[in-house]
Motif scaffolding. Structure first.
Motif, PDB file in Angstrom:
ATOM      1  N   ASP A  52       0.813  -1.217   0.000  1.00 14.31           N
ATOM      2  CA  ASP A  52       0.000   0.000   0.000  1.00 14.31           C
ATOM      3  C   ASP A  52       0.843   1.261   0.000  1.00 14.31           C
ATOM      4  O   ASP A  52       0.350   2.340  -0.377  1.00 14.31           O
ATOM      5  N   ASP A  88      -4.691   0.360  -3.836  1.00 14.62           N
ATOM      6  CA  ASP A  88      -4.930   1.353  -4.887  1.00 14.62           C
ATOM      7  C   ASP A  88      -3.632   1.589  -5.663  1.00 14.62           C
ATOM      8  O   ASP A  88      -2.826   2.447  -5.325  1.00 14.62           O
ATOM      9  N   SER A 111      -7.648  -0.771  -8.098  1.00 12.27           N
ATOM     10  CA  SER A 111      -7.410   0.596  -8.556  1.00 12.27           C
ATOM     11  C   SER A 111      -8.716   1.355  -8.624  1.00 12.27           C
ATOM     12  O   SER A 111      -9.734   0.815  -9.069  1.00 12.27           O
ATOM     13  N   SER A 112      -8.669   2.610  -8.197  1.00 13.82           N
ATOM     14  CA  SER A 112      -9.840   3.477  -8.276  1.00 13.82           C
ATOM     15  C   SER A 112      -9.711   4.498  -9.403  1.00 13.82           C
ATOM     16  O   SER A 112     -10.661   5.224  -9.696  1.00 13.82           O
ATOM     17  N   SER A 113      -8.556   4.537 -10.036  1.00 19.23           N
ATOM     18  CA  SER A 113      -8.314   5.539 -11.076  1.00 19.23           C
ATOM     19  C   SER A 113      -8.225   4.947 -12.475  1.00 19.23           C
ATOM     20  O   SER A 113      -8.037   5.666 -13.448  1.00 19.23           O
ATOM     21  N   ASN A 139     -12.124  -0.498  -9.103  1.00 25.75           N
ATOM     22  CA  ASN A 139     -12.938   0.312  -8.198  1.00 25.75           C
ATOM     23  C   ASN A 139     -13.238   1.695  -8.775  1.00 25.75           C
ATOM     24  O   ASN A 139     -13.536   2.638  -8.029  1.00 25.75           O
TER      25      ASN A 139
END
Length: 581
Positions: A52, A88, A111-113, A139
């Motif tokens: 992380d 992430d 991943s959120s991007s 995500n």
């Protein structure tokens, strides 16, 4: 007089050879088939360990990659081991980087991007090797795809694993890959054609491994897709497994899978051309089970072809549905279609053909739209089994009422949705073949006149129509339908085949463009027996190209190394000889 070779000539030749080696060889250790991640690590492969907080690197050359925060970019050919866990982060392979192999070794990455792993445009000869258990989760916010901010919209990937246009991807290995697109969109998505930039659509090949997919939209969606082996399990909000063009499953004559389970989907399998060669499939859908279609393609010869394998389809719509031809050449196909009268176990375009030349096929559904083969040997029980070919190509006026079998009232000829047949025309169903009733959970058995069991199964849903085809059938012989060991109907087997000439495909993977020709025959309106057309099939096959094998590359590199060594030895020998003189 001998002409001496100058040392400068040898030096130039040696320099050219070394330059060629540096250009062709990967920047680090290359992957060989069946090599485990631990073996690659022991041999000094580049290893990226995700956490992380950071990405640590072992045996890495900074010219081959870039790390920025928790984002890794691969810039050069080679084999890279990815491991660790990050809530992430992401991995990208730089645009037009050929020959990258990513070994996923107990990697958990979300991943959120964007997509956790992105293979950018023009990246050919790309592989993903599975070792251990790996999980990729997308995500992203699904609303970003329609954002008014162009940067946000352009960066939206919408998949746990994304492969963009102009490249290719092969997935293999003994490990597991969990693809989670349940909160965003797709599990795996490959790029469509990008004609503006000269990129073709991206093919995806799955050779082995276990792939589990959860997706809000499509489970696996590729421009073209070949699933040759492995275990594939999909739960999807839309299509389970989809190809924009060719969907090939299995290999000719193989007993090694793949094994495919689709538990939730709108349509379980979809492609413009679908070829089922081998494997085992248990497919559940709310609409069509297997659908040969693509609304974006015009003037395309859609086809659905079953060459082998074992397939069980539980569909909320049509079971096998082709916007062109439907052909069964082998294997075992068991189809349950909708409990509503507007769908059928077997559906095909009214101007095309439904051909059975081998294997075993059973279709269980409702009578309203049930069809019969235009060419093939079969027996049917229940009313309204339609023959599109006779209805549309035999000089029949759609408004003519024909007498139905066994005293059933004729119906007004009426064109249905998506090529639905004229409802007033029915082939002979045989003695006591009408008005059968099947309930979910019933045991269904088909026997010959001697009591031999030809087929038995358990009903997945209610039905009143059944069609069965097998090489064990004999034309004009009578067969019995039993429900829970009680005989409920008999019917005679029918052979519509005028020509059974068919050459089995001679390549492992095929893209079948079938040309069907139908000859018109007159129907006698005073009878209810339909005459089948003469259906001949011409098969055009195109082999699917694949990337060079690892063994071939090793031989090439060995040859280059040998030539290089020879040049160096010659150079040293020449210099020593000149020194003596």
């Amino acid at each position: 007089m001998k002409k001496n070779v100058k040392p400068i000539s040898l030096i130039i030749a040696l320099t050219l050879i070394l330059t060629m080696i540096a250009t062709v060889l990967p920047s680090n250790i290359s992957y060989a088939n069946n090599t485990s991640a631990e073996e690659l690590i022991a041999e000094g492969a580049t290893v990226f360990t995700f956490s992380d907080d950071s990405i640590s690197v072992e045996n890495g050359d900074t010219s081959t990659y870039k790390i920025e925060n928790n984002e890794l970019t691969i810039k050069s050919p080679g084999t890279y081991v990815l491991t660790g866990s990050c809530a992430d982060g992401g991995v990208k392979v730089k645009k037009e980087t050929t020959g990258v192999t990513l070994v996923l070794y107990n990697l958990t990455l979300a991943s959120s991007s964007g997509a956790p792993i992105v293979i950018n445009k023009g990246n050919t000869d790309t592989k993903i090797i599975l070792d251990g258990t790996n999980t990729l989760t997308d995500n992203e916010n699904p609303e970003d795809e329609e954002s008014t901010d162009e940067t946000i919209a352009d960066n939206f990937e919408g998949a746990a694993l994304k492969i963009k246009a102009g490249g290719d991807l092969t997935i293999e290995g003994a490990g597991t890959l969990n693809l989670n697109g349940s909160s965003c969109k797709n599990g795996l998505k490959s790029g469509d054609e990008d004609t503006d930039n000269g990129y073709e659509g991206t093919p995806v090949t799955i050779n082995s491994g276990t792939i589990n997919v959860q997706a809000a939209n499509d489970g696996i969606h590729a421009y073209s897709l070949s699933i040759l082996g492995g275990n594939i399990n999909v739960s999807a909000g839309d299509d389970g497994i989809k190809a924009d063009t060719d969907l090939n499953i299995g290999t000719k004559g193989s007993d090694n899978g793949p094994n495919i389970t689709v538990t939730d989907s709108c349509e379980a399998l979809e492609g413009a051309t679908i070829n089922l060669y081998s494997g085992n499939g248990n497919l559940t859908s709310s609409d069509d089970g297997i659908n040969a279609a693509n609304s974006d393609l015009t003037e395309y010869s859609f086809s659905l072809n079953v060459y082998g394998g074992n397939w069980i389809i539980n569909a909320g719509g049509d079971g096998l549905d082709s916007n062109g031809s439907l052909s069964i050449y082998g294997g075992s196909t068991e189809v349950f279609s909708s409990t509503e009268n507007d769908n059928a176990p077997f559906d095909y375009d009214e101007n095309s053909t439904f051909t059975i030349t081998g294997g075993t096929a059973i279709g269980i559904g409702m009578s309203g739209m049930a069809t019969s083969p235009t060419s093939g040997l079969y027996v049917s029980f229940g009313s309204n089994n339609m023959d599109f070919n006779n209805m549309n190509n035999n000089n029949v006026n759609n408004n003519i009422k024909l007498d139905a079998p066994n005293g059933m009232p004729a119906q007004e000829g009426q064109q249905g949705n998506n090529g639905a047949p004229n409802q007033g025309i029915m082939p002979d169903q045989g003695i006591n073949a009408n008005n059968i009733s099947i309930s979910a959970g019933d045991t269904i058995t088909i026997k010959d006149n001697s009591g031999n069991v030809l087929y038995t199964t358990t009903a997945l849903k209610n039905a009143n129509s059944l069609l069965f085809s097998s090489e064990k059938l004999i034309a004009n012989e009578t067969y019995g339908l039993y429900v829970n060991d009680v005989q409920v109907a008999t019917a005679s087997a029918k052979d519509n085949s005028q020509s059974k000439t068919f050459e089995q495909p001679n390549s492992i993977l095929l893209s079948d463009n079938n040309t069907n020709s139908n000859s018109n025959n007159d129907i006698n309106a005073s009878t209810t027996t339909s005459t089948s057309t003469d259906t001949t099939q011409t098969e055009s096959t195109t082999k699917v190209s694949s990337a060079p094998k690892t063994e071939d590359k090793i031989m090439l590199y060995s040859l280059i190394a040998l030539l290089s060594s020879t040049a160096m030895i010659s150079c040293i020998y020449y210099i020593k000889r000149k020194a003596k003189h």
